[in-house]
Design a protein around this motif. Structure first.
Motif, mmCIF file in Angstrom:
data_model
loop_
_atom_site.group_PDB
_atom_site.id
_atom_site.type_symbol
_atom_site.label_atom_id
_atom_site.label_comp_id
_atom_site.label_asym_id
_atom_site.label_seq_id
_atom_site.Cartn_x
_atom_site.Cartn_y
_atom_site.Cartn_z
ATOM 1 N N ASP A 123 0.850 -1.189 0.000
ATOM 2 C CA ASP A 123 0.000 0.000 0.000
ATOM 3 C C ASP A 123 0.889 1.244 0.000
ATOM 4 O O ASP A 123 1.909 1.300 0.687
ATOM 5 C CB ASP A 123 -0.916 -0.007 1.229
ATOM 6 C CG ASP A 123 -2.067 0.971 1.091
ATOM 7 O OD1 ASP A 123 -3.219 0.528 0.952
ATOM 8 O OD2 ASP A 123 -1.813 2.202 1.123
ATOM 9 N N GLU B 291 -12.433 3.257 -1.280
ATOM 10 C CA GLU B 291 -11.985 4.383 -2.101
ATOM 11 C C GLU B 291 -11.687 3.966 -3.537
ATOM 12 O O GLU B 291 -11.988 4.709 -4.468
ATOM 13 C CB GLU B 291 -10.730 5.012 -1.484
ATOM 14 C CG GLU B 291 -11.002 5.709 -0.158
ATOM 15 C CD GLU B 291 -9.724 6.158 0.529
ATOM 16 O OE1 GLU B 291 -8.634 5.966 -0.031
ATOM 17 O OE2 GLU B 291 -9.842 6.683 1.655
ATOM 18 N N HIS C 117 -10.326 -5.265 -3.474
ATOM 19 C CA HIS C 117 -9.003 -5.521 -2.896
ATOM 20 C C HIS C 117 -9.147 -5.939 -1.449
ATOM 21 O O HIS C 117 -10.063 -5.497 -0.748
ATOM 22 C CB HIS C 117 -8.088 -4.299 -3.010
ATOM 23 C CG HIS C 117 -8.705 -3.020 -2.535
ATOM 24 N ND1 HIS C 117 -9.622 -2.328 -3.287
ATOM 25 C CD2 HIS C 117 -8.540 -2.312 -1.399
ATOM 26 C CE1 HIS C 117 -9.999 -1.246 -2.631
ATOM 27 N NE2 HIS C 117 -9.364 -1.211 -1.468
#
Ligand code: AMP
Length: 125
Positions: A39, A105, A110
């Motif tokens: 990330d 978002e 995911h």
């Protein structure tokens, strides 16, 4: 079966562009069903995202629309990523945000994989 409240897949979302190699990522795992990468804004010492190769907007879309092979392949990949990162011992957390209340978002399904320290309560209080 249509999934309520979900728009069509946007081929220009950031994870679609990562899958096509248009945007770089710090890759940790790649197979026929899933790609895993760090990330960009980590919330734990280990914070990896695992995404399916297919065009699925969210967990709702993936769980309703993916084939048995895609479902099995993806979730086996999540486990394989955790093993690859040597997180089975002392443990880790997986999480998927879905829709507005989930705080999603990026509109490509995911799973977040967190580890590297005790992670505390499941939800912020
Ligand atoms: P979510 O709120 O579940 O949709 O989480 C989206 C995650 O994607 C956030 O944790 C972001 O930090 C992460 N993210 C956004 N853009 C990128 C990128 N280009 N590479 C890696 N992670 C990203």
């Amino acid at each position: 079966m249509p999934v309520p409240g979900l728009g069509p897949y946007d081929d220009n979302n950031i994870f679609a562009r990562i899958l096509r190699g248009e945007i770089p990522c710090k890759r940790v795992y790649d197979d026929a069903f899933a790609l895993a990468f760090h990330d960009i804004n980590p919330q734990a010492p280990v914070h990896v995202l695992v995404i399916p190769k297919g065009r699925y907007v969210s967990f709702a879309d993936f769980s309703a629309g993916a084939s048995e092979d895609e479902l099995a392949g993806f979730f086996r990949a999540v486990g394989a990523v955790a093993r690859h990162l040597e997180l089975d011992q002392p443990g880790y957390r997986i999480l998927a945000n879905m829709g507005e209340h989930g705080g999603q978002e990026v509109p490509h399904f995911h799973v977040h994989l967190f580890g590297g320290r005790p992670l505390g309560p499941m939800l912020a209080r």
